[in-house]
Design a protein around this motif. Structure first.
Motif, PDB file in Angstrom:
ATOM      1  N   ASP A  12       0.819  -1.213   0.000  1.00 49.59           N
ATOM      2  CA  ASP A  12       0.000   0.000   0.000  1.00 49.59           C
ATOM      3  C   ASP A  12       0.854   1.264   0.000  1.00 49.59           C
ATOM      4  O   ASP A  12       0.384   2.342  -0.386  1.00 49.59           O
ATOM      5  N   ARG A  13       2.112   1.143   0.404  1.00 49.32           N
ATOM      6  CA  ARG A  13       3.018   2.298   0.434  1.00 49.32           C
ATOM      7  C   ARG A  13       3.864   2.401  -0.837  1.00 49.32           C
ATOM      8  O   ARG A  13       4.041   3.484  -1.391  1.00 49.32           O
ATOM      9  N   VAL A  14       4.388   1.275  -1.311  1.00 49.15           N
ATOM     10  CA  VAL A  14       5.336   1.330  -2.432  1.00 49.15           C
ATOM     11  C   VAL A  14       4.752   0.772  -3.722  1.00 49.15           C
ATOM     12  O   VAL A  14       5.378   0.897  -4.777  1.00 49.15           O
ATOM     13  N   GLY A  15       3.594   0.131  -3.665  1.00 50.32           N
ATOM     14  CA  GLY A  15       2.991  -0.443  -4.857  1.00 50.32           C
ATOM     15  C   GLY A  15       3.094  -1.952  -4.896  1.00 50.32           C
ATOM     16  O   GLY A  15       3.834  -2.562  -4.123  1.00 50.32           O
ATOM     17  N   ARG A  16       2.342  -2.557  -5.821  1.00 47.63           N
ATOM     18  CA  ARG A  16       2.318  -4.021  -5.938  1.00 47.63           C
ATOM     19  C   ARG A  16       3.529  -4.535  -6.730  1.00 47.63           C
ATOM     20  O   ARG A  16       4.102  -5.565  -6.409  1.00 47.63           O
ATOM     21  N   LYS A  17       3.914  -3.808  -7.778  1.00 50.74           N
ATOM     22  CA  LYS A  17       4.973  -4.285  -8.667  1.00 50.74           C
ATOM     23  C   LYS A  17       6.301  -4.536  -7.961  1.00 50.74           C
ATOM     24  O   LYS A  17       6.944  -5.571  -8.230  1.00 50.74           O
ATOM     25  N   PRO A  18       6.764  -3.642  -7.084  1.00 51.46           N
ATOM     26  CA  PRO A  18       8.054  -3.911  -6.437  1.00 51.46           C
ATOM     27  C   PRO A  18       8.075  -5.240  -5.677  1.00 51.46           C
ATOM     28  O   PRO A  18       9.078  -5.962  -5.708  1.00 51.46           O
ATOM     29  N   LEU A  19       6.973  -5.581  -4.992  1.00 49.80           N
ATOM     30  CA  LEU A  19       6.933  -6.840  -4.255  1.00 49.80           C
ATOM     31  C   LEU A  19       6.896  -8.035  -5.197  1.00 49.80           C
ATOM     32  O   LEU A  19       7.577  -9.037  -4.978  1.00 49.80           O
ATOM     33  N   LEU A  20       6.102  -7.933  -6.264  1.00 52.65           N
ATOM     34  CA  LEU A  20       6.026  -9.025  -7.225  1.00 52.65           C
ATOM     35  C   LEU A  20       7.375  -9.250  -7.914  1.00 52.65           C
ATOM     36  O   LEU A  20       7.803 -10.393  -8.099  1.00 52.65           O
ATOM     37  N   ILE A  21       8.023  -8.159  -8.286  1.00 54.04           N
ATOM     38  CA  ILE A  21       9.325  -8.281  -8.950  1.00 54.04           C
ATOM     39  C   ILE A  21      10.359  -8.874  -7.996  1.00 54.04           C
ATOM     40  O   ILE A  21      11.182  -9.717  -8.390  1.00 54.04           O
ATOM     41  N   ALA A  22      10.336  -8.447  -6.727  1.00 54.54           N
ATOM     42  CA  ALA A  22      11.268  -9.010  -5.743  1.00 54.54           C
ATOM     43  C   ALA A  22      11.049 -10.507  -5.586  1.00 54.54           C
ATOM     44  O   ALA A  22      12.011 -11.292  -5.520  1.00 54.54           O
ATOM     45  N   PHE A  23       9.784 -10.920  -5.545  1.00 56.01           N
ATOM     46  CA  PHE A  23       9.477 -12.353  -5.491  1.00 56.01           C
ATOM     47  C   PHE A  23      10.005 -13.071  -6.720  1.00 56.01           C
ATOM     48  O   PHE A  23      10.686 -14.110  -6.621  1.00 56.01           O
ATOM     49  N   GLY A  24       9.711 -12.537  -7.899  1.00 57.27           N
ATOM     50  CA  GLY A  24      10.093 -13.206  -9.136  1.00 57.27           C
ATOM     51  C   GLY A  24      11.588 -13.292  -9.326  1.00 57.27           C
ATOM     52  O   GLY A  24      12.126 -14.372  -9.624  1.00 57.27           O
ATOM     53  N   VAL A  25      12.276 -12.173  -9.154  1.00 56.37           N
ATOM     54  CA  VAL A  25      13.728 -12.175  -9.326  1.00 56.37           C
ATOM     55  C   VAL A  25      14.394 -13.054  -8.271  1.00 56.37           C
ATOM     56  O   VAL A  25      15.325 -13.816  -8.563  1.00 56.37           O
ATOM     57  N   GLY A  26      13.910 -12.955  -7.025  1.00 56.75           N
ATOM     58  CA  GLY A  26      14.490 -13.749  -5.941  1.00 56.75           C
ATOM     59  C   GLY A  26      14.424 -15.242  -6.218  1.00 56.75           C
ATOM     60  O   GLY A  26      15.434 -15.947  -6.103  1.00 56.75           O
ATOM     61  N   PHE A  27      13.254 -15.734  -6.610  1.00 53.95           N
ATOM     62  CA  PHE A  27      13.123 -17.172  -6.856  1.00 53.95           C
ATOM     63  C   PHE A  27      13.771 -17.593  -8.178  1.00 53.95           C
ATOM     64  O   PHE A  27      14.224 -18.734  -8.301  1.00 53.95           O
ATOM     65  N   THR A  28      13.813 -16.688  -9.164  1.00 54.48           N
ATOM     66  CA  THR A  28      14.512 -17.026 -10.401  1.00 54.48           C
ATOM     67  C   THR A  28      15.994 -17.289 -10.133  1.00 54.48           C
ATOM     68  O   THR A  28      16.590 -18.222 -10.678  1.00 54.48           O
ATOM     69  N   LEU A  29      16.588 -16.488  -9.263  1.00 55.22           N
ATOM     70  CA  LEU A  29      18.010 -16.620  -8.957  1.00 55.22           C
ATOM     71  C   LEU A  29      18.302 -17.680  -7.892  1.00 55.22           C
ATOM     72  O   LEU A  29      19.376 -18.283  -7.899  1.00 55.22           O
ATOM     73  N   LEU A  30      17.356 -17.910  -6.980  1.00 49.13           N
ATOM     74  CA  LEU A  30      17.675 -18.697  -5.780  1.00 49.13           C
ATOM     75  C   LEU A  30      16.999 -20.055  -5.688  1.00 49.13           C
ATOM     76  O   LEU A  30      17.333 -20.841  -4.801  1.00 49.13           O
ATOM     77  N   THR A  31      16.034 -20.373  -6.555  1.00 46.72           N
ATOM     78  CA  THR A  31      15.341 -21.659  -6.427  1.00 46.72           C
ATOM     79  C   THR A  31      16.317 -22.831  -6.497  1.00 46.72           C
ATOM     80  O   THR A  31      16.343 -23.693  -5.594  1.00 46.72           O
ATOM     81  N   VAL A  32      17.109 -22.904  -7.540  1.00 47.64           N
ATOM     82  CA  VAL A  32      18.054 -24.012  -7.688  1.00 47.64           C
ATOM     83  C   VAL A  32      19.107 -24.006  -6.578  1.00 47.64           C
ATOM     84  O   VAL A  32      19.360 -25.054  -5.957  1.00 47.64           O
TER      85      VAL A  32
END
Length: 429
Positions: free
Chosen positions: A303-323
Motif C-alpha cells: 500500500d506504500r510502495v505499490g504491488r509491482k516492487p513486491l512481485l518483482i522481488a518475489f520473481g527475481v528472488g526465486f529465479t536466482l535462488l530456487t536451484v
C-alpha cells in the motif's frame, strides 16, 4: 462510483467484513487440507485391500488430485454466481458445499460396509470440495479487496493467504493432536472422522458469520431487477482477454513456488537428502507460522510502495535462488528451517498482494469470473502437479531437473511482473 465510497460506511463494518471473510476462508482451507493429513488413516477403510499396502494410499492420493480437476469449474461457475447475484451469495454457496463435504466424510461408509460405493462416494465428495475451493479464492479475494478502505487494499488482500495458512496450520494441528492422543487402531477405525466432523461444525459457524456481512457488489440488485444486463459466462474472456492472460502469467510461477516451498518441501527433503520426516515437518510448521504472520506486513508495504516492487522481488528472488536453495538442502533441522524461512519471505512478495492485483485488473461485473477460471486452471495445471512431478523426477534420478523447471516458470511470471502496469492506485469501478 468507487466501491470504497459506495459500500463500506464505518471502520467497524469493514472489520466485520475482514473477519467474516477470513474466518470462512480459514474453514474452507482447513477442510480442503484435512483430507491430505488424514489420508494414511482412512485409505485402508475406503479402498479394497491388496497385497501392497501402498495401493490404498496411492488410490486416496489420486482422489485428492481429482479435486484439482474441479477447481477451474468451480472458479467459473461460482465466479459467475458472484458476478450475477452478489459476493455474499457465492460465499454462502462455497462454505455450504464444503460443510456438506465435511459432514459426508465424517459419516462415509467403509468398503467393508458398502463395497465399491465407498470409494465412489469419496470421489463425489472430493469433486464437491474441489468445486467449492475453486470458487472460494476468487470470491473471497474480490470481497476482501472490495471491502477495503482507500489505501488499504493491499492489507486486506494479505488476509487471503493469512487465513488460508491458518486453516492449513489448524488442519495439521488437529491431525497431529489426534494421532498422538489416540492409538493407531482407534485412528484407523474412527479417529480420522473427528476432524471432518469438527470441520462441518466450523462450516456452520463460518456460514453464520458470513451471513451477517454487507454486500459489496453494487450491481447485484440492478441485475436482479433487470436494470442492467446480466454478464455472460465468458464475458471476462471476450472483453478482457489481456487481463485474463495476465492472471495466468501472474500465477504460473507463483503457484509452483507456493506448493513447492509451503507444502511439499518436507517430502522433497526426505526424498533427496534423507531428511528426518518428523524434523522436516516441525521445520515446515514453524516456517508456515512465520509465513502467516508476515502476510499483513507485505500487504501494508504494497500500500506504500505499490504491488509491482513486491512481485518483482518475489520473481527475481526465486529465479536466482530456487536451484541454489534446493541444492543447499541438508539433513539438518536448522538448515531446512533457515532455507524455508528465506523462501517464505520471498513468497510473501506474491501471496500478500496477489488478490489485490487481480481484483484491480477487472471491472466489477466480470471481476470474479475473470479471476476465478484462469487462476484455478493455472493452479490445477501447474501447482497441483508440482509435488507429483518433483517426486517422479527424483524417483528417476533426475531430481535436479525440478528446480530448473520451477525456475523457468518463475522467470515467465517475472517478465509479466516487469511489463505489467502498477495497479495500486486503480479505482475500483
Amino acid at each position: 462510483m468507487a466501491v470504497e465510497s459506495a459500500v463500506m460506511a464505518t471502520p467497524r463494518s469493514r472489520t466485520r467484513q475482514l473477519l467474516a471473510t477470513s474466518a470462512g476462508n480459514l474453514v474452507e482451507w482447513y477442510d480442503w487440507l484435512a483430507y491430505a493429513y488424514l489420508t494414511t488413516y482412512f485409505a485402508d477403510q475406503v479402498f479394497p485391500q491388496s497385497g501392497d499396502r501402498l495401493v490404498p494410499l496411492l488410490s486416496a492420493f489420486a482422489v485428492f488430485a481429482v479435486g484439482f480437476v474441479m477447481r477451474p469449474v468451480g472458479g467459473l461457475v461460482i465466479g459467475a454466481i458472484s458476478d450475477r447475484f452478489g459476493r455474499r451469495t457465492a460465499m454462502t454457496l462455497t462454505i455450504t458445499l464444503m460443510g456438506v463435504g465435511q459432514l459426508s466424510m465424517a459419516v462415509l461408509p467403509t468398503y467393508a460396509q458398502v463395497g465399491l460405493l465407498s470409494p465412489l462416494l469419496l470421489i463425489l465428495i472430493r469433486l464437491i470440495q474441489g468445486f467449492s475451493v475453486g470458487g472460494e479464492f476468487a470470491v473471497s479475494s474480490v470481497f476482501l479487496v472490495e471491502s477495503a478502505p482507500p489505501g488499504r487494499r493491499g492489507l486486506f488482500s494479505s488476509f487471503s493467504y493469512f487465513s488460508s495458512n491458518l486453516g492449513q496450520l489448524l488442519a495439521a494441528g488437529v491431525a497431529a493432536l489426534l494421532s498422538n492422543t489416540l492409538s493407531q487402531s482407534d485412528m484407523a477405525s474412527w479417529g480420522w472422522r473427528l476432524p471432518f466432523a469438527l470441520g462441518a461444525v466450523a462450516c456452520l459457524i463460518g456460514l453464520w458469520v458470513r451471513y451477517g456481512t454487507d454486500e459489496t457488489y453494487v450491481h447485484a440488485e440492478a441485475i436482479r431487477e433487470g436494470r442492467t444486463r446480466r454478464p455472460g459466462l465468458f464475458d471476462f474472456l471476450r472483453h478482457h482477454p489481456r487481463e485474463s492472460l495476465l492472471i495466468v502469467g501472474i500465477t504460473v510461477g507463483a503457484t509452483v513456488s507456493f506448493y513447492t516451498w509451503s507444502i511439499y518441501l518436507p517430502t522433497y527433503a526426505e526424498i533427496t537428502v534423507g531428511a528426518d520426516p518428523g524434523q522436516a515437518l516441525i521445520a515446515s510448521t514453524i516456517a508456515l507460522a512465520f509465513f502467516t504472520v508476515i502476510q499483513p506486513l507485505g500487504g501494508l508495504l504494497s500500500d506504500r510502495v505499490g504491488r509491482k516492487p513486491l512481485l518483482i522481488a518475489f520473481g527475481v528472488g526465486f529465479t536466482l535462488l530456487t536451484v541454489p536453495m534446493l541444492n543447499l538442502l541438508q539433513n539438518s533441522f536448522w538448515s531446512l528451517l533457515l532455507i524455508m524461512c528465506v523462501a517464505m519471505v520471498l513468497l510473501t512478495g506474491y501471496t500478500s498482494v496477489c488478490s489485490a492485483v487481480m481484483v484491480e485488473l477487472f471491472p466489477a461485473h466480470v471481476r470474479t469470473t475473470g479471476i476465478g477460471f484462469p487462476y484455478a486452471a493455472t493452479v490445477a495445471m501447474f501447482g497441483g502437479t508440482a509435488p507429483y512431478l518433483a517426486t517422479a523426477l527424483a524417483d528417476s534420478g533426475r531430481g535436479a531437473w525440478f528446480g530448473w523447471y520451477a525456475t523457468a516458470l518463475i522467470l515467465v511470471s517475472t517478465v509479466v511482473y516487469i511489463r505489467m502496469r502498477e495497479t495500486r492506485d486503480t479505482p475500483l469501478s
